[in-house]
Design a protein around this motif. Structure first.
Motif, PDB file in Angstrom:
ATOM      1  N   PHE A  42       0.806  -1.232   0.000  1.00  0.00           N
ATOM      2  CA  PHE A  42       0.000   0.000   0.000  1.00  0.00           C
ATOM      3  C   PHE A  42       0.836   1.278   0.000  1.00  0.00           C
ATOM      4  N   GLY A  43       2.119   1.186   0.337  1.00  0.00           N
ATOM      5  CA  GLY A  43       2.968   2.367   0.316  1.00  0.00           C
ATOM      6  C   GLY A  43       2.558   3.388   1.362  1.00  0.00           C
ATOM      7  N   ASP A  44       2.747   4.667   1.059  1.00  0.00           N
ATOM      8  CA  ASP A  44       2.474   5.759   2.006  1.00  0.00           C
ATOM      9  C   ASP A  44       0.997   5.930   2.322  1.00  0.00           C
ATOM     10  N   ALA A  45       0.130   5.288   1.525  1.00  0.00           N
ATOM     11  CA  ALA A  45      -1.310   5.462   1.754  1.00  0.00           C
ATOM     12  C   ALA A  45      -1.786   4.746   3.008  1.00  0.00           C
ATOM     13  N   ALA A  46      -0.948   3.869   3.553  1.00  0.00           N
ATOM     14  CA  ALA A  46      -1.372   3.064   4.698  1.00  0.00           C
ATOM     15  C   ALA A  46      -0.431   3.296   5.868  1.00  0.00           C
ATOM     16  N   LYS A  47      -0.991   3.878   6.937  1.00  0.00           N
ATOM     17  CA  LYS A  47      -0.230   4.095   8.158  1.00  0.00           C
ATOM     18  C   LYS A  47      -1.151   3.851   9.345  1.00  0.00           C
ATOM     19  N   PRO A  48      -0.596   3.338  10.466  1.00  0.00           N
ATOM     20  CA  PRO A  48      -1.430   3.159  11.656  1.00  0.00           C
ATOM     21  C   PRO A  48      -2.114   4.471  12.046  1.00  0.00           C
ATOM     22  N   GLY A  49      -3.388   4.375  12.353  1.00  0.00           N
ATOM     23  CA  GLY A  49      -4.167   5.548  12.743  1.00  0.00           C
ATOM     24  C   GLY A  49      -5.065   6.075  11.644  1.00  0.00           C
ATOM     25  N   LEU A  50      -4.764   5.691  10.356  1.00  0.00           N
ATOM     26  CA  LEU A  50      -5.589   6.160   9.239  1.00  0.00           C
ATOM     27  C   LEU A  50      -6.819   5.267   9.087  1.00  0.00           C
ATOM     28  N   ASP A  51      -7.749   5.740   8.240  1.00  0.00           N
ATOM     29  CA  ASP A  51      -8.975   4.992   7.955  1.00  0.00           C
ATOM     30  C   ASP A  51      -8.640   3.835   7.026  1.00  0.00           C
ATOM     31  N   GLY A  52      -8.915   2.617   7.447  1.00  0.00           N
ATOM     32  CA  GLY A  52      -8.591   1.454   6.646  1.00  0.00           C
ATOM     33  C   GLY A  52      -9.388   1.373   5.365  1.00  0.00           C
ATOM     34  N   ALA A  53     -10.594   1.924   5.375  1.00  0.00           N
ATOM     35  CA  ALA A  53     -11.437   1.839   4.176  1.00  0.00           C
ATOM     36  C   ALA A  53     -10.807   2.548   2.992  1.00  0.00           C
ATOM     37  N   ALA A  54      -9.921   3.528   3.255  1.00  0.00           N
ATOM     38  CA  ALA A  54      -9.311   4.295   2.173  1.00  0.00           C
ATOM     39  C   ALA A  54      -8.379   3.441   1.312  1.00  0.00           C
ATOM     40  N   LEU A  55      -8.023   2.269   1.799  1.00  0.00           N
ATOM     41  CA  LEU A  55      -7.114   1.414   1.047  1.00  0.00           C
ATOM     42  C   LEU A  55      -7.820   0.634  -0.044  1.00  0.00           C
ATOM     43  N   PHE A  56      -9.142   0.566   0.019  1.00  0.00           N
ATOM     44  CA  PHE A  56      -9.893  -0.278  -0.902  1.00  0.00           C
ATOM     45  C   PHE A  56     -10.746   0.573  -1.843  1.00  0.00           C
ATOM     46  N   PRO A  57     -10.649   0.313  -3.154  1.00  0.00           N
ATOM     47  CA  PRO A  57     -11.494   1.049  -4.099  1.00  0.00           C
ATOM     48  C   PRO A  57     -12.971   0.910  -3.753  1.00  0.00           C
ATOM     49  N   ASP A  58     -13.377  -0.266  -3.379  1.00  0.00           N
ATOM     50  CA  ASP A  58     -14.752  -0.496  -2.934  1.00  0.00           C
ATOM     51  C   ASP A  58     -14.733  -0.561  -1.411  1.00  0.00           C
ATOM     52  N   GLN A  59     -15.070   0.589  -0.775  1.00  0.00           N
ATOM     53  CA  GLN A  59     -14.964   0.654   0.673  1.00  0.00           C
ATOM     54  C   GLN A  59     -15.982  -0.233   1.378  1.00  0.00           C
ATOM     55  N   LYS A  60     -17.020  -0.671   0.673  1.00  0.00           N
ATOM     56  CA  LYS A  60     -18.019  -1.542   1.288  1.00  0.00           C
ATOM     57  C   LYS A  60     -17.446  -2.939   1.600  1.00  0.00           C
TER      58      LYS A  60
END
Length: 440
Positions: A42-60
Motif C-alpha cells: 500500500f505504500g504511504d497510503a497506509a499508516k497506523p491511525g488512518l482509515d482502513g477503508a481508504a485502502l480499498f477502491p470499494d470501501q463496502k
C-alpha cells in the motif's frame, strides 16, 4: 512492555509472514498495524491511525468484513481489486476475528494475490495457513514469551500466563528473575547479550519457577533469537514447558534407584561377611583350615609353573593344655589371639597365615626357600617367647615348637608338605620344645 494497541503477536513476529497482513479496529475501521508485506503493497497510503477503508477502491468490502466480525463471526472472506505502483491485481482477503489486550474487537486481514483462478482447495489451504500463523502464538500448548535486550517483557501467550497465574498487565510489570527462586536465575543479562550478539545459538535449562500464589513448579526453558525477515536481530524468544510431573516421576525413580543401590551394597557387604565366615576362624580372624588347604594347592601349582620354592611352617604352642586348664578357656583364647596377631606382624603380607585347629597354626610362605623360612619362624619364636600376656591379675607366658618343610625338596603335594612340617614340629617338641626344626 506489552502494547495494548496491538494484538498478539508483536509487529516483529508479523513481519515474518510473507503475505500482506493488517489489523483494523472493527468499531471505527482504524488501522492498527501493517506488516512489511502490507506496507510494501500500500505504500504511504497506509499508516497506523488512518482509515482502513481508504485502502480499498470499494470501501463496502472492508465494512462487510468488519460487520461480520462485530456480529461474532470468527472468519470471513472477500475478493477485491487493488492497484499498487506497478500493477492492478485481484486479491483474496481472509479476515480473522481477535481482541486486543483491552478486549476491543479487531480484525486481522490477510491478502493473497490471485494471479490466476484459484481452486477451492487452494483457497482453503491459504486460509488455514493464515489462521495457523496467527493462532500459533496465543493458542500454543507451550508457554511463549518475547523479551527485548533489557529482558523486559514484550509479549507472552495465554499458556505462559496460565502457568504463572498472572494477568498480562501483571506480567508486564515483572522482570524474568521475579519468576524464579532467589538463589536461581531465569535468564541472565550475560546470556541475553550472548544470544543477541550471535555468540550463543540457544540457551536451555531446567528451572524451579514460582507462581503468583507462591507455589513452585519445574520448567524446561529454551531461549533463542527471533529475527525478522531481513535477518535483523530483534528480540529473545523463550519457550517454556511445565515438566513438574516428569520431574516427580524422575525423583521417585532416582529415590528408588538409590534405595536399590543401598540394598545391593548391603547385600554385597553381607555376602562378603558370609564369605569371611566360610574361610575365617571366628576367634583369631585368621584363615581357617579349609581355606589353607585350597590356597596351598593353588600356591603349589604356581610354584611349579614359575619354578619357585615354597615353604610350609607348622606352629604349636608348648604346654597349652595345662595353661588352658589352669587359667580357663578365656585365658587360652587370649593367648591364641595374641599369637595370631604376632604372626601377622612378623610375616610378610604375601604369606598366608591360618589357624589349623586347636593351638596349631600353619603359615604358607610362597617363594621362600627352607633356610629363609626357618629364619622367619625363629623370629616369631623369639618374639612369642618374650611376649607377656596380661590376663586379669596374671601375666601369661608360653613358647612355640615349629616345624618347617620346603617344596619341592620335601614333597610335591600339600599333604606331603604338611606331614613333613608336622613331623619336624613334633621333633622340636620331643627335643624339649621352644625351638624350630626343619625336616630332613
Amino acid at each position: 512492555m506489552l502494547n495494548p494497541e496491538f494484538p498478539n503477536p508483536i509487529p516483529d513476529w508479523n513481519d515474518q509472514i510473507p503475505v500482506p497482513v493488517l489489523t483494523v479496529r472493527c468499531a471505527d475501521q482504524k488501522l492498527l498495524f501493517l506488516n512489511r508485506a502490507a506496507r510494501e503493497l500500500f505504500g504511504d497510503a497506509a499508516k497506523p491511525g488512518l482509515d482502513g477503508a481508504a485502502l480499498f477502491p470499494d470501501q463496502k468490502v472492508l465494512q462487510r468484513l468488519l460487520d461480520s466480525m462485530q456480529q461474532g463471526n470468527e472468519t470471513a472472506h472477500a475478493e477485491v481489486v487493488l492497484k499498487n505502483a506497478s500493477k492492478t491485481c485481484r486479491y483474496s482477503i481472509t479476515a480473522n476475528a481477535a481482541e486486543d489486550t483491552s478486549g476491543t474487537r479487531i480484525a486481522v486481514l490477510a491478502l493473497s494475490e490471485m494471479v490466476a483462478e484459484v481452486s477451492k482447495p487452494e483457497k482453503a489451504k491459504f486460509r488455514s495457513d493464515i489462521t495457523m500463523c496467527w493462532g500459533i502464538f496465543d493458542q500454543a500448548a507451550v508457554g511463549i514469551a518475547l523479551f527485548d535486550r533489557n529482558l523486559d517483557f514484550l509479549d507472552v501467550n495465554r499458556c505462559w500466563l496460565d502457568m504463572f497465574g498472572y494477568t498480562a498487565e501483571e506480567m508486564s510489570a515483572l522482570c524474568p528473575n521475579d519468576l524464579t527462586l532467589p538463589e536461581e536465575d531465569f535468564l541472565t543479562y550475560e546470556r541475553a547479550e550472548m544470544l543477541l550478539e550471535g555468540k550463543l545459538d540457544q540457551y536451555r535449562g531446567e528451572k524451579r519457577l514460582v507462581r503468583k500464589d507462591g507455589s513452585l513448579f519445574c520448567g524446561d526453558l529454551s531461549a533463542s533469537l527471533l529475527r525478522d525477515g531481513k535477518g535483523t536481530q530483534s528480540v529473545i524468544l523463550c519457550f517454556l514447558i511445565d515438566i513438574t510431573d516428569r520431574k516427580l516421576v524422575e525423583d521417585k525413580l532416582q529415590a528408588s534407584n538409590e534405595q536399590l543401590e543401598a540394598q545391593l551394597a548391603q547385600n554385597r557387604l553381607l555376602q562378603e561377611r558370609l564369605r569371611d565366615l566360610a574361610v575365617r576362624d571366628p576367634l583369631t580372624s585368621l584363615f581357617n583350615r579349609r581355606y589353607m588347604e585350597e590356597t596351598l594347592r593353588r600356591e603349589l601349582l604356581r610354584a611349579a609353573r614359575e619354578d619357585r620354592p615354597l615353604s610350609l611352617v607348622m606352629i604349636d604352642i608348648d604346654r597349652f593344655k595345662p595353661l588352658n586348664d589352669t587359667y580357663g578357656h578365656p585365658a587360652g583364647d587370649l593367648v591364641l589371639k595374641e599369637l595370631a596377631a604376632l604372626l601377622l606382624r612378623h610375616l610378610r603380607s604375601e604369606d598366608i597365615v591360618c589357624r589349623f585347629g586347636g593351638d596349631e597354626f600353619v603359615a604358607i610362605l610362597p617363594g621362600a626357600p627352607l633356610m629363609t623360612a626357618a629364619q622367619r619362624a625363629e623370629s616369631c619364636r623369639l618374639a612369642f617367647q618374650d611376649l607377656r600376656i596380661v590376663y586379669e591379675d596374671q601375666v601369661l607366658t608360653s613358647a612355640l615348637s615349629i616345624g618347617v618343610s620346603e617344596y619341592p625338596r620335601h614333597g610335591a603335594t600339600g599333604e606331603d608338605l604338611l606331614f613333613q612340617a608336622d613331623s619336624a614340629m613334633y621333633m622340636a617338641k620331643r627335643a624339649g620344645g621352644n625351638r624350630v626344626m626343619v625336616w630332613g
